[in-house]
Design a protein around this motif. Sequence first.
Motif, PDB file in Angstrom:
ATOM      1  N   VAL A 192      -3.954 -19.811  22.688  1.00 54.34           N
ATOM      2  CA  VAL A 192      -3.856 -20.886  23.333  1.00 54.34           C
ATOM      3  C   VAL A 192      -2.936 -21.960  22.286  1.00 54.34           C
ATOM      4  N   PRO A 193      -2.060 -22.703  22.798  1.00 49.51           N
ATOM      5  CA  PRO A 193      -1.318 -23.592  21.845  1.00 49.51           C
ATOM      6  C   PRO A 193      -2.163 -24.735  21.337  1.00 49.51           C
ATOM      7  N   THR A 194      -1.715 -25.154  20.156  1.00 49.39           N
ATOM      8  CA  THR A 194      -2.408 -26.165  19.480  1.00 49.39           C
ATOM      9  C   THR A 194      -1.862 -27.671  19.838  1.00 49.39           C
ATOM     10  N   PRO A 195      -2.454 -28.544  19.760  1.00 48.20           N
ATOM     11  CA  PRO A 195      -1.745 -29.876  20.156  1.00 48.20           C
ATOM     12  C   PRO A 195      -0.477 -30.109  19.460  1.00 48.20           C
ATOM     13  N   LEU A 196      -0.182 -29.490  18.222  1.00 54.58           N
ATOM     14  CA  LEU A 196       1.281 -29.681  17.544  1.00 54.58           C
ATOM     15  C   LEU A 196       2.122 -28.886  18.386  1.00 54.58           C
ATOM     16  N   ALA A 197       1.667 -27.563  18.860  1.00 53.72           N
ATOM     17  CA  ALA A 197       2.529 -26.725  19.526  1.00 53.72           C
ATOM     18  C   ALA A 197       2.897 -27.338  20.984  1.00 53.72           C
ATOM     19  N   VAL A 231      14.720 -20.088  17.357  1.00 52.49           N
ATOM     20  CA  VAL A 231      14.602 -19.229  18.433  1.00 52.49           C
ATOM     21  C   VAL A 231      13.352 -18.503  18.763  1.00 52.49           C
ATOM     22  N   PRO A 232      12.765 -17.912  17.767  1.00 57.99           N
ATOM     23  CA  PRO A 232      11.497 -17.263  17.818  1.00 57.99           C
ATOM     24  C   PRO A 232      10.169 -18.213  18.249  1.00 57.99           C
ATOM     25  N   LEU A 233      10.483 -19.405  17.689  1.00 58.38           N
ATOM     26  CA  LEU A 233       9.441 -20.397  17.802  1.00 58.38           C
ATOM     27  C   LEU A 233       9.508 -21.089  19.382  1.00 58.38           C
ATOM     28  N   ASP A 234      10.680 -20.997  19.939  1.00 59.49           N
ATOM     29  CA  ASP A 234      10.938 -21.415  21.303  1.00 59.49           C
ATOM     30  C   ASP A 234      10.256 -20.467  21.986  1.00 59.49           C
ATOM     31  N   VAL A 235      10.453 -19.090  21.882  1.00 61.57           N
ATOM     32  CA  VAL A 235      10.081 -17.907  22.813  1.00 61.57           C
ATOM     33  C   VAL A 235       8.430 -17.870  22.334  1.00 61.57           C
ATOM     34  N   LEU A 236       8.138 -18.171  21.222  1.00 62.35           N
ATOM     35  CA  LEU A 236       6.297 -18.102  21.058  1.00 62.35           C
ATOM     36  C   LEU A 236       5.821 -19.116  21.769  1.00 62.35           C
ATOM     37  N   LEU A 237       6.354 -20.427  21.706  1.00 61.83           N
ATOM     38  CA  LEU A 237       5.852 -21.573  22.439  1.00 61.83           C
ATOM     39  C   LEU A 237       5.803 -21.609  23.866  1.00 61.83           C
ATOM     40  N   LEU A 250       6.250 -19.286  10.283  1.00 61.72           N
ATOM     41  CA  LEU A 250       6.435 -20.519  10.890  1.00 61.72           C
ATOM     42  C   LEU A 250       4.914 -21.260  10.708  1.00 61.72           C
ATOM     43  N   ARG A 251       3.865 -20.557  10.712  1.00 63.49           N
ATOM     44  CA  ARG A 251       2.701 -21.306  10.282  1.00 63.49           C
ATOM     45  C   ARG A 251       2.722 -21.904   9.016  1.00 63.49           C
ATOM     46  N   ASP A 252       3.155 -21.321   8.044  1.00 69.02           N
ATOM     47  CA  ASP A 252       3.348 -21.804   6.903  1.00 69.02           C
ATOM     48  C   ASP A 252       4.251 -22.946   6.616  1.00 69.02           C
ATOM     49  N   ILE A 253       5.152 -22.929   7.585  1.00 66.96           N
ATOM     50  CA  ILE A 253       6.239 -24.320   7.473  1.00 66.96           C
ATOM     51  C   ILE A 253       5.803 -25.573   7.917  1.00 66.96           C
ATOM     52  N   THR A 254       4.818 -25.192   9.207  1.00 67.94           N
ATOM     53  CA  THR A 254       4.371 -26.518  10.004  1.00 67.94           C
ATOM     54  C   THR A 254       3.186 -26.712   9.439  1.00 67.94           C
ATOM     55  N   PRO A 271      -1.522 -23.631  12.661  1.00 69.80           N
ATOM     56  CA  PRO A 271      -1.847 -22.388  13.419  1.00 69.80           C
ATOM     57  C   PRO A 271      -0.687 -22.173  14.846  1.00 69.80           C
ATOM     58  N   LEU A 272      -0.420 -23.186  15.354  1.00 69.95           N
ATOM     59  CA  LEU A 272       0.568 -23.056  16.613  1.00 69.95           C
ATOM     60  C   LEU A 272      -0.137 -22.217  17.640  1.00 69.95           C
ATOM     61  N   LEU A 273      -0.534 -21.314  17.555  1.00 68.63           N
ATOM     62  CA  LEU A 273      -1.226 -20.388  18.645  1.00 68.63           C
ATOM     63  C   LEU A 273      -2.646 -20.048  17.889  1.00 68.63           C
ATOM     64  N   ALA A 274      -3.677 -20.590  18.605  1.00 66.61           N
ATOM     65  CA  ALA A 274      -4.992 -20.189  18.187  1.00 66.61           C
ATOM     66  C   ALA A 274      -5.554 -19.307  19.079  1.00 66.61           C
ATOM     67  N   ARG A 275      -6.575 -18.350  18.672  1.00 67.66           N
ATOM     68  CA  ARG A 275      -7.161 -17.558  19.372  1.00 67.66           C
ATOM     69  C   ARG A 275      -8.330 -18.074  20.203  1.00 67.66           C
ATOM     70  N   ALA A 276      -8.487 -17.749  21.507  1.00 67.85           N
ATOM     71  CA  ALA A 276      -9.417 -18.106  22.643  1.00 67.85           C
ATOM     72  C   ALA A 276      -9.695 -17.176  23.286  1.00 67.85           C
TER      73      ALA A 276
END
Length: 334
Positions: free
Chosen positions: A70-75, A21-27, A53-57, A60-65
């Motif tokens: 901004v979402p990473t390609p995996l995100a 759920v938090p992953l869905d909301v973050l993305l 979530l970053r440790d599991i995947t 970074p999922l969300l990278a500083r810009a």
Amino acid sequence: MCQAILWYLSDMTTLDLNLLVPLDVLLTEGSVAGAAKRLQLSPSAMSRTLARLRDITGDPLLARAGRGLVPTPLALALRERVRQVVEDAEAVLRPAMKLDLKALSRTFRLRTSEGFVESFGPALIARVAKDAPGVRIRFLPKPNKDSTSLRDGTVDLETGVTGKEMGPEIRTLGLFRDHHIGVVRTGHPLSRGKITPARYAAGQHVLVSRRGLDRGPEDDALEALGLERQVVATVGGFSSAIALARASDMIATVPEKHTHTLCEEMFRFALPVTLPEFTVSLFWHPRLEADPPHRWLRSLVREVCDETLARTKNSKLRGARYVRAITALPVAST
């Protein structure tokens, strides 16, 4: 890789399913602060969840810009699939909902082109007020065919014609078939005599184009006959085109059923060139597919369209019979 991550996140022997759920909301939000607010958590708690979530995947999922994230390609690759997993889980766990329309309190946002509200809005609002008095309809303008507003939830339903910009996941329900007609003011020269392609092309035309184009499908049809029309004005909507035609000698070419209310007391005629018919449809995002109130509204919109067009057709038939009866009367001698 995406499949392996989703399996790992949803494997209850390995990790709490609630991380989905938090992953869905973050993305969806693309922001720690926005996700925290939506889930009613503190920013620090949301940051700790993102760290897990970053440790599991391993991403970074969300990278500083700059000042944002901004979402990473995996995100980006995970976003729609995570959303679907969460929706499926909610559908399984959610108890069957018995819809009580009298107790329903909700605002639905409908994005529509010009003409739809004028032609079908009054009947839709009347039915909603009768069946579900706590429901409000908010009509929004439709400047383009992009489906982003359906994806991000800022729009619940949309009407229009399917285009290349529409996402492949968007659900569709056909409302009615439509075709283009010509519209001019009462007493316009085209209201007398046979309307040929040459007469149609010779007039001054107002073109409807939301993208500001200087050419429409009518021009292609005329060009095939060796003819060219004169476009003296371009507007962004049907109501503007019809208003100009009503107050001048300009010719507007508009969808018949979609704008039938706007064209009242004007002379309407079948085009002397052939243009393809098209289907006006209702669009929504799959996350609302099984939502009972949304399903009720989708059904109601289609029902209202059917009933409104049936009344319009009957009115035309009565008008045609009246005209034939009048013209059949004997002329009194003097």
